[in-house]
Design a protein around this motif. Sequence first.
Motif, PDB file in Angstrom:
ATOM      1  N   LEU A  91     104.600  32.561  29.526  1.00  0.00           N
ATOM      2  CA  LEU A  91     104.888  31.214  29.615  1.00  0.00           C
ATOM      3  C   LEU A  91     105.928  30.952  30.743  1.00  0.00           C
ATOM      4  N   SER A  94     104.180  30.555  34.304  1.00  0.00           N
ATOM      5  CA  SER A  94     103.463  29.417  34.169  1.00  0.00           C
ATOM      6  C   SER A  94     104.270  28.091  34.031  1.00  0.00           C
ATOM      7  N   LEU A 191      98.613  27.081  27.574  1.00  0.00           N
ATOM      8  CA  LEU A 191     100.106  27.120  28.370  1.00  0.00           C
ATOM      9  C   LEU A 191     100.423  25.615  28.405  1.00  0.00           C
TER      10      LEU A 191
END
Length: 297
Positions: A91, A94, A191
């Motif tokens: 996470l 991204s 995401l």
Amino acid sequence: MTLRSTGIDHGELLRGLTLRLPSADRVELSSGFRPATETDWAETYSEGCFVPRGPWRAPGRAECAMLFGTPGPGALPGDWIAVLPVPGRVLEASAALRAVSATGDAAALDALIEGPAGRLALVEALRWANGLTDPARPGILTPFLYGRIPAGNPTMTTGSHGRRVGLHVDSWDDGPLAERAAAANRVSANLGDHDRCLLVVNAPLAVMARALAERDLLDGAADPRFALGRRFMQVFPHYPVTKIVVRPGEAYIAPTDNLLHDGFAEPHGQIDLQFSCRGYFVAPAGGMGSSDVGVAS
């Protein structure tokens, strides 16, 4: 399996894939299928497509007994679906992409995915996904990061012709029906910042084929790519579609070559950011099985 005229014809679930989820409230059941031509989005779908029919409802106790469970040690990739957390390192890698996806700027997101930030996010996601694979069959297939703008259609997948395909079966390896349960399964990580939903028919291809064969209705529809699923939806229009909520920072593992499925997300002005890949993934420990909802498996 012996079918009862008052069972599957009227929406009774068949025993099929095992769901391993964080909680029972992640699941709703539809009222069956309907042709996409009967919806307000008919012009966006290709010919012959089916989508879930509302209204949606929570599964009952007996239905939970059919759906939830713990995959056994010998379970094939095509026997189960799991929802699991995405590690913080993925996470974090991204985060720049997620920030741009929140603006709704598709061109900017595509440029970022193709640049250094996208490569960093992809590498970290690949490291995580590779750790989920069966040690006897390691390796990742067809990895990619992508964004998709939810339009509110009942399903999301678009074919090469530019129209949505409705509930469908993937055929990455184009295997025959007898080999689909052992085919590679798929990881898809949410995401972004909003819930996404995985829509599935819990009956895998072999179970659908058996249900049709017991009615002498399988002839001409054994092809697992298109014909089998469409015949099942035509013959059993009241069979429930299972909707599974995948929250931000979670991923699902599902055998998309072995079941009817698609995705759904509510329109929210942002772009759904996803990481997807294929491989031979093993069922993760933890999560909710049938015993956690007070039913027998």
